[in-house]
Design an enzyme around this catalytic site. Structure first.
Site, mmCIF file in Angstrom:
data_model
loop_
_atom_site.group_PDB
_atom_site.id
_atom_site.type_symbol
_atom_site.label_atom_id
_atom_site.label_comp_id
_atom_site.label_asym_id
_atom_site.label_seq_id
_atom_site.Cartn_x
_atom_site.Cartn_y
_atom_site.Cartn_z
ATOM 1 C CB CYS A 79 3.797 -2.148 -3.311
ATOM 2 S SG CYS A 79 4.509 -0.775 -4.216
ATOM 3 C CD GLU A 120 1.459 6.691 -5.033
ATOM 4 O OE1 GLU A 120 2.531 6.415 -4.452
ATOM 5 O OE2 GLU A 120 1.344 7.636 -5.826
#
Length: 518
Positions: free
Chosen positions: A315, A281
């Site tokens: 993120c 991820e």
């Protein structure tokens, strides 16, 4: 207490602040202890000694001492997880769910203490800290519910009377879990729990900037009654411990949250010499589009929270905005006004919005973005490191807004992981979407528009895994377990299945079809 999520718009309330202050006072008295590795449920010291975990708000504050594990300790952790695998797998999904549901209850009981420690260790303000703890609880419970709904992932299939077939998802084996600093409790818990619910065992290595959150998670899982060796906790440098986890053939799966560069290298190397599941991820360069029909108060609030919450160290943070030329000036003026009002300071204080960056490397990335902003565009807000009291011993910076940079500038492409927002004017929605999609990343994206056809065009055309429209609570941030699946396209993720969603736990398992003939 009413549940606080990342997108909550209500204030925390006096009851929360009293509970947080009491928890902070309690936890501050326990700081500085030496924490061991936990292998086969046993405390272990590393041969290489310890390192000090300090607060990014005040690096003079020692939060604890942690072991500098080497490859030998990593091998021991892997062996421990391998030894525990058969019993954990045979225990059955019902018992695994029961253990982890108990862990969620323990976290709820300690939510204020955990929130206070997150503020100290990674610089989260009170709001962000309690939201992370709440997310952890909901995340564990949601994943447990998914296993229950799918009856442990066993399903009858078709066939004639002479044949009966069922399909099952079975564990891979031992998983390495390497978690990030920015959500050191929730993301670590999600990865560990996902693997465990699938019947796997785990070697868990937290980020070296947030080992305290990691050891607290391990201790809660142990207290919940997980059998010895099912989770093994190890700290140390990624170049050594991570290398062993990456290359050891007894590791059957690897999950990592972090930078694109590390993730791509991990994917390439982990699948040599044999194919193994690897979930990475990764990052994002997340755009927001603002159209003339938008509510500019909502748009600026949503962008502000997404761009500058946790100092842009998410993120999912908004880092670029494409403004229709008809509202560009009005948006920018309001955005600058709101940004100037943000309180920067000690994250444990109730009035603070923006705490410190995590470390010197993060500070360097911020300063590099500012230099490029001055060279290629114009700094309209911020651009400075804060020095002197009360900032002298931490990594504090001003939230920064840049305009007038060319749309081809690296400012629109590089993920700085810092509170830096770059804006550009566009003439149409089509131009905005083209620019938004011109990125190697595809994690989150948002639009502010009052026109339904513009909203539908955005959802149909944007290349991102998590998308939002008119979200005041966070233009690109704030996904929640069971509400928004969270996973990226392109270089933002590898599996095509989002965390926080219904397909997550199944990634830690592989399918077997079983046919019986009479």
């Amino acid at each position: 207490m009413e549940k606080i999520t990342y997108a909550s718009l209500a204030s925390l309330g006096e009851d929360f602040h009293r509970a947080y202050d009491a928890a902070l006072s309690y936890e501050q008295k326990k700081l500085g202890r030496t924490h061991p590795l936990y292998l086969r449920g046993q405390k272990k010291k590393a041969r290489a000694g310890t390192f000090t975990d300090t607060s990014p708000a005040d690096t003079r504050m020692a939060l604890g001492e942690f072991q500098i594990a080497g490859r030998e300790e990593a091998r021991q952790a892997i062996d421990a997880a391998r030894s525990a695998l058969a019993d954990w797998r045979e225990l059955g999904w019902q018992q695994r769910v029961a253990f982890l549901t108990k862990a969620a209850g323990i976290i709820t009981e300690r939510q204020f203490r955990l929130a206070a420690l997150l503020s100290l260790e990674v610089g989260k303000n009170r709001f962000e800290a309690i939201a992370e703890v709440s997310e952890t609880v909901d995340l564990i419970r949601y994943y447990c519910r998914q296993v229950e709904l799918h009856h442990g992932y066993a399903l009858a299939m078709g066939g004639n009377g002479a044949e009966q077939t069922r399909t099952l998802l079975k564990p891979y084996g031992v998983w390495a879990v390497v978690s990030p600093f920015n959500f050191p409790f929730a993301l670590a818990a999600g990865m560990v729990v996902g693997a465990l619910l699938g019947g796997n065992t785990v070697v868990f290595k937290p980020a070296s900037d947030a080992p305290l959150a990691g050891v607290l998670l391990y201790e809660i899982l142990h207290e919940a009654g997980l059998p010895v060796g099912v989770v093994n906790f190890i700290t140390g440098p990624g170049k050594i411990v991570g290398e062993e986890l990456l290359t050891n053939p007894d590791v059957d799966g690897f999950i990592f949250t972090g930078s694109k560069a590390v993730g791509v290298d991990l994917l390439r190397r982990f699948n040599q010499p044999r194919l193994r599941p690897c979930i990475a991820e990764l990052g994002g360069k997340n755009p927001v589009i603002v159209m003339p029909s938008a509510n500019l108060d909502d748009a600026t609030e949503g962008v502000l929270r997404s761009a500058f919450g946790l100092g842009g160290q998410k993120c999912s943070a908004c880092s670029r905005v494409y403004l229709h030329q008809n509202i560009s000036k009005a948006f920018l003026e309001l955005m600058v006004e709101k940004t100037k009002s943000l309180v920067i300071g000690d994250p444990v204080k109730r009035e603070t919005f923006l705490g410190p960056l995590i470390n010197e490397l993060a500070l360097g990335a911020y300063e590099g973005a500012v230099r490029l902003g001055k060279k290629e565009g114009r700094i309209v807000q911020g651009g400075n490191r804060l020095k002197g009291e009360p900032f002298a011993n931490g990594f504090f910076v001003e939230p920064t807004i840049i305009d007038r940079a060319p749309k081809s500038s690296p400012l629109f492409q590089i993920e700085y992981f810092a509170p830096v927002l770059v804006v550009a004017e566009v003439k149409s929605l089509e131009e905005a979407i083209t620019l938004a999609n011109d990125s190697e990343y595809g994690l989150t994206a948002g639009i502010f528009s009052g026109e339904e056809h513009e909203q539908e065009t955005f959802f149909d055309s944007i290349q991102a895994g998590v998308t939002y429209c008119n979200r005041r609570g966070g233009a690109t941030t704030g996904a929640w377990p069971g509400v928004q699946s969270f996973g990226g396209w392109k270089h933002s993720g590898t599996s095509g299945k989002g965390a926080l969603g219904p397909y997550y736990v199944a990634q830690f398992m592989r399918e077997q079809s079983q046919t019986r003939s009479r």
